[in-house]
Design an enzyme around this catalytic site. Structure first.
Site, PDB file in Angstrom:
ATOM      1  N   HIS A 263       0.831  -1.202   0.000  1.00  0.00           N
ATOM      2  CA  HIS A 263       0.000   0.000   0.000  1.00  0.00           C
ATOM      3  C   HIS A 263       0.869   1.257   0.000  1.00  0.00           C
ATOM      4  O   HIS A 263       0.476   2.292  -0.536  1.00  0.00           O
ATOM      5  CB  HIS A 263      -0.907   0.029   1.238  1.00  0.00           C
ATOM      6  CG  HIS A 263      -2.004  -0.985   1.208  1.00  0.00           C
ATOM      7  ND1 HIS A 263      -1.816  -2.283   1.627  1.00  0.00           N
ATOM      8  CD2 HIS A 263      -3.299  -0.891   0.820  1.00  0.00           C
ATOM      9  CE1 HIS A 263      -2.954  -2.950   1.493  1.00  0.00           C
ATOM     10  NE2 HIS A 263      -3.865  -2.140   1.012  1.00  0.00           N
ATOM     11  N   ASP A 336      -4.777  -5.735  -7.971  1.00  0.00           N
ATOM     12  CA  ASP A 336      -5.036  -5.140  -6.667  1.00  0.00           C
ATOM     13  C   ASP A 336      -5.296  -3.652  -6.922  1.00  0.00           C
ATOM     14  O   ASP A 336      -5.140  -3.156  -8.045  1.00  0.00           O
ATOM     15  CB  ASP A 336      -3.845  -5.361  -5.746  1.00  0.00           C
ATOM     16  CG  ASP A 336      -4.227  -5.364  -4.268  1.00  0.00           C
ATOM     17  OD1 ASP A 336      -5.318  -4.858  -3.931  1.00  0.00           O
ATOM     18  OD2 ASP A 336      -3.436  -5.857  -3.452  1.00  0.00           O
TER      19      ASP A 336
END
Length: 616
Positions: A263, A336
């Site tokens: 992330h 993702d």
């Protein structure tokens, strides 16, 4: 502006049009029998299905084709009438006011629900939102049903909370070692999601977690044994898809040995190709054999598989060369989130979606700017970098998925089933039983456990209170204390946090003087953590002390003097209540470590191996 004639989809005050299903329209009529055709195990049946789906694709404009590739967030509890704050956020991030405007402008093929996007207030609201989205999409020219998705892994990652059933997370299931429990989790969760109009779940996690320092996977993985992970991944896939929800194995080619969170950074996996085959690949092969509908990519660099330095999400050698050609996977490949730093490090947001498609991706998940990403793909086709035929390949896979899960024939939520499906007594009881089979007793010197309310009547529960996963009651100390009180103890809770100060430790020690026993909830204890001081000081009081590691089971390596320790693998209510029943001796601990716990003073040596677990 959105057409409000169809009425509100907020779940209250709905007009008759909201509860009566609109006609399937011409496009759904064109797909009639597609789902049935997919159940025919013949080449002729598959060919007939593809013929029908290709006919749908041939009628799409280029702009509509581009839209089908995207799955995006949108803020608000309603497709047409969100709260003003959500309208403002939609305008800022997406350039539209509502989901209705989003669909009309971009013709997206999918929408992902998040709690933080205010999509998931309660089951009836979610169902109404889902149906509102479908009405808007089907009202467009050549409109198709939207594939509605979410991250409902259970354990640490859930987007839809109570009153939906929340089950133990993956590592807890790994500790239970039961394929039938993994399948039941998928079946229960899938049935509840489908009742609310959700068709695709980004679960299970197929990563093999071999790095105790992994900051992003950890307890989201079933464990460190690739064969055990593979068996549970396959079982959960079958459970979800038996309930009509597309499962998603993630994060290909394997995110289990990272020390960087994708992330926020760009992880590098240093495994050899041989190690990848023996470790990371095993659960993905099992998922493919189980017929998994979608595979999610990882934003990780894997030099042994592709030396270009590109993340796997953008790697043609990884996604086409290995996943498609070597592993034989022809289902949907989804990225993702494209808003994660791991995929944005090397290229700009306008290049990432184009490169992902060139690598072999089908669905582009949640780009930071939908407008930038959508226009980049459109431009790439118009200037010849991508062909329209390439888009058609991905759209065909996406439509096959929608058809296989019945979304083309019946995209609607099932609000009439919510009361009989979502958070039912039977489902909640099943979650409790599964959790009881996962709680792991790591240490129990001198028969410290179980506690007995006749002997240890007054119990002090102290420790870490991390923010609860979505929709659980929390905080952990409070949940444990309440559960122990229900079991006949007089339990009180004192939150000391993940980094207790000296004054807080003193306060806990003073409180322990009035207790017969102490339970300490620990959370990711490190060598320098003041949680160690808290435990040591409480042990010095002479009171019986039981540690409950509420996230990673590795805490015990930092607490060598502890005489009793349980691992729950997460701090959701269902796992904490099961731990309380084990502490009280109402059920015997049955879980076994799905990962090894290594010595703190010598990480090359195991303190407790995979499979360790005590009982009484």
């Amino acid at each position: 502006m959105p057409d409000t004639s169809t009425g509100s989809d907020t779940g209250t005050g709905s007009t008759r049009r909201d509860t009566a299903r609109p006609s399937r329209r011409a496009v759904l009529a064109a797909t009639a029998g597609v789902t049935a055709a997919l159940t025919v195990p013949t080449a002729a049946g598959a060919a007939d299905t593809d013929r029908r789906l290709r006919a749908l694709i041939s009628r799409m404009t280029l702009e509509e084709k581009v839209g089908q590739l995207f799955v995006t967030r949108v803020y608000g509890h309603s497709a047409t009438a969100p709260d003003q704050a959500d309208i403002d956020t939609n305008l800022k991030e997406l350039g539209v006011r509502t989901a209705a405007e989003l669909i009309a402008k971009y013709r997206v093929g999918g929408i992902i629900y998040f709690a933080w996007a205010h999509n998931t207030r309660d089951p009836h609201q979610i169902a109404a939102l889902s149906d509102g989205i479908q009405r808007v999409s089907l009202d467009q020219p050549r409109g198709l049903p939207v594939l509605i998705a979410t991250d409902q892994e259970h354990g640490a990652v859930c987007r839809i909370g109570k009153p939906a059933t929340l089950l133990p997370g993956a590592m807890a299931i790994g500790a239970g070692r039961s394929r039938s429990d993994a399948r039941a989790l998928g079946r229960i969760s899938g049935a509840e999601l489908r009742a609310m109009g959700v068709h695709q779940d980004y679960a299970p996690d197929a990563d093999v977690n071999v790095n105790p320092a992994n900051p992003v996977i950890g307890v989201r993985s079933f464990g460190a044994d690739p064969d055990a992970v593979a068996a549970l991944v396959a079982a959960e896939v079958k459970g979800y898809q038996s309930a009509g929800v597309a499962a998603t194995a993630k994060h290909f080619p394997g995110h289990g040995d990272t020390s960087v969170d994708s992330h926020y950074g760009f992880p590098v996996i240093t495994h050899s190709r041989e190690l990848w085959e023996r470790l990371d690949a095993v659960p993905f092969r099992a998922a493919i054999r189980a017929g998994v509908d979608s595979v999610m990519t990882g934003h990780i660099q894997f030099p042994a598989l592709d030396g270009s330095g590109d993340p796997a999400t953008l790697s043609r050698p990884v996604l086409t060369g290995i996943l498609r050609e070597e592993l034989g996977y022809d289902g949907v490949v989804i990225t993702d989130s494209l808003g994660m730093q791991g995929v944005r490090t090397k290229y700009g947001d306008d290049r990432v979606p184009v490169l992902a498609l060139k690598a072999g991706v089908d669905q582009l998940l949640n780009p930071p700017s939908l407008d930038v990403a959508w226009n980049a793909v459109l431009t790439a086709v118009r200037n010849g970098e991508l062909t329209e035929e390439r888009l058609d390949e991905s759209i065909l896979r996406i439509l096959r998925l929608k058809a296989r899960r019945g979304v083309l024939d019946h995209p609607w939520a099932r609000p009439d089933r919510i009361g009989r499906t979502v958070g039912t007594k039977a489902h909640l009881a099943a979650a409790d039983r599964i959790a009881e089979r996962t709680t792991t007793l790591l240490v129990n010197e001198g028969g410290t456990l179980p506690f007995d309310p006749r002997r240890e009547q007054r119990v002090l529960v102290v420790g870490a209170d991390p923010a609860s996963p979505s929709g659980t009651t929390g905080p952990p100390t409070g949940v444990l204390a309440a559960a122990l009180t229900e079991l006949g103890f007089a339990a009180t809770a004192l939150s000391t946090g993940t980094a207790p100060s000296a004054a807080t430790v003193d306060k806990a020690v003073t409180a322990a003087g009035n207790a017969d026993a102490v339970v300490v909830a620990t959370y990711n204890v490190t060598a320098g953590s003041s949680q160690r001081s808290l435990v040591d000081r409480l042990l010095a009081t002479g009171r019986p002390v039981a540690v409950v590691a509420v996230r990673n089971p590795y805490d015990i390596a930092q607490l060598p003097a502890v005489r009793a320790c349980l691992a729950t693998y997460c701090w959701t209510d269902v796992e904490l209540r099961a731990a309380a029943r084990v502490l009280a001796g109402r059920v015997a601990p049955r879980g076994r470590l799905p990962v090894p716990v290594r010595r703190a003073d010598d990480p090359a040596r195991e303190l407790y191996p995979i499979g360790h677990g005590l009982t009484y």
